[in-house]
Design a protein around this motif. Sequence first.
Motif, PDB file in Angstrom:
ATOM      1  N   SER A 118      31.846  -5.776 -33.916  1.00 35.16           N
ATOM      2  CA  SER A 118      31.829  -6.779 -33.584  1.00 35.16           C
ATOM      3  C   SER A 118      32.727  -8.113 -34.127  1.00 35.16           C
ATOM      4  CB  SER A 118      30.528  -7.566 -34.775  1.00 35.16           C
ATOM      5  OG  SER A 118      31.594  -8.817 -35.467  1.00 35.16           O
ATOM      6  N   GLY A 130      29.568 -10.112 -37.031  1.00 35.57           N
ATOM      7  CA  GLY A 130      28.742 -10.259 -36.557  1.00 35.57           C
ATOM      8  C   GLY A 130      27.642  -8.769 -37.374  1.00 35.57           C
ATOM      9  N   TYR A 163      24.939 -10.342 -31.644  1.00 28.39           N
ATOM     10  CA  TYR A 163      25.541 -10.328 -32.891  1.00 28.39           C
ATOM     11  C   TYR A 163      24.650 -11.734 -33.859  1.00 28.39           C
ATOM     12  CZ  TYR A 163      28.221  -6.194 -32.110  1.00 28.39           C
ATOM     13  OH  TYR A 163      28.457  -5.056 -31.884  1.00 28.39           O
ATOM     14  N   TYR A 173      25.953 -14.302 -37.042  1.00 24.04           N
ATOM     15  CA  TYR A 173      27.034 -14.665 -37.819  1.00 24.04           C
ATOM     16  C   TYR A 173      26.421 -15.296 -38.812  1.00 24.04           C
ATOM     17  CZ  TYR A 173      29.686 -12.520 -34.363  1.00 24.04           C
ATOM     18  OH  TYR A 173      30.490 -11.667 -33.193  1.00 24.04           O
TER      19      TYR A 173
END
Length: 139
Positions: free
Chosen positions: A94, A109, A73, A75
């Motif tokens: 996420s 995410g 993921y 961010y």
Amino acid sequence: MTVTAVWPIDSPDAPNGGDGVTLTDPSEVSGLLSRLAEPGAGVAAVWHEHREPADEETGMLDHDVCVAVRDGYGYLSYIDVEHDLAVLRGDPESPALVGEDVEFPAGSGVDLGVLAEALSEFLRTGQRPESVDWSTVEE
């Protein structure tokens, strides 16, 4: 346009290690994301070199952008003089991610392609990306 990213690296061989990169072309964003996905890579602080500082005397930036890659993921957080602190509205599955200076809540995410698009837009425009959905962080 130009952005610079720096991040800590947690490594037993280099307890105070870190890395960084300067990007001038959107095609370089995927390389940054690959490096942030490496074991031990922390949350990167990212700044756009072509924005005016908030304070000329100190050089204090008018924006604060953090980027991380963890477990597939991506961010991203963003704050500036026109926007409150926000994170991406991401995949509800996420997990949360806690960095040294920023916390990404669960559900923030996104797919790495979405993150790459947002960072490429930031590189091109110097502004908060509009190609993604944001969620304001309640303090």
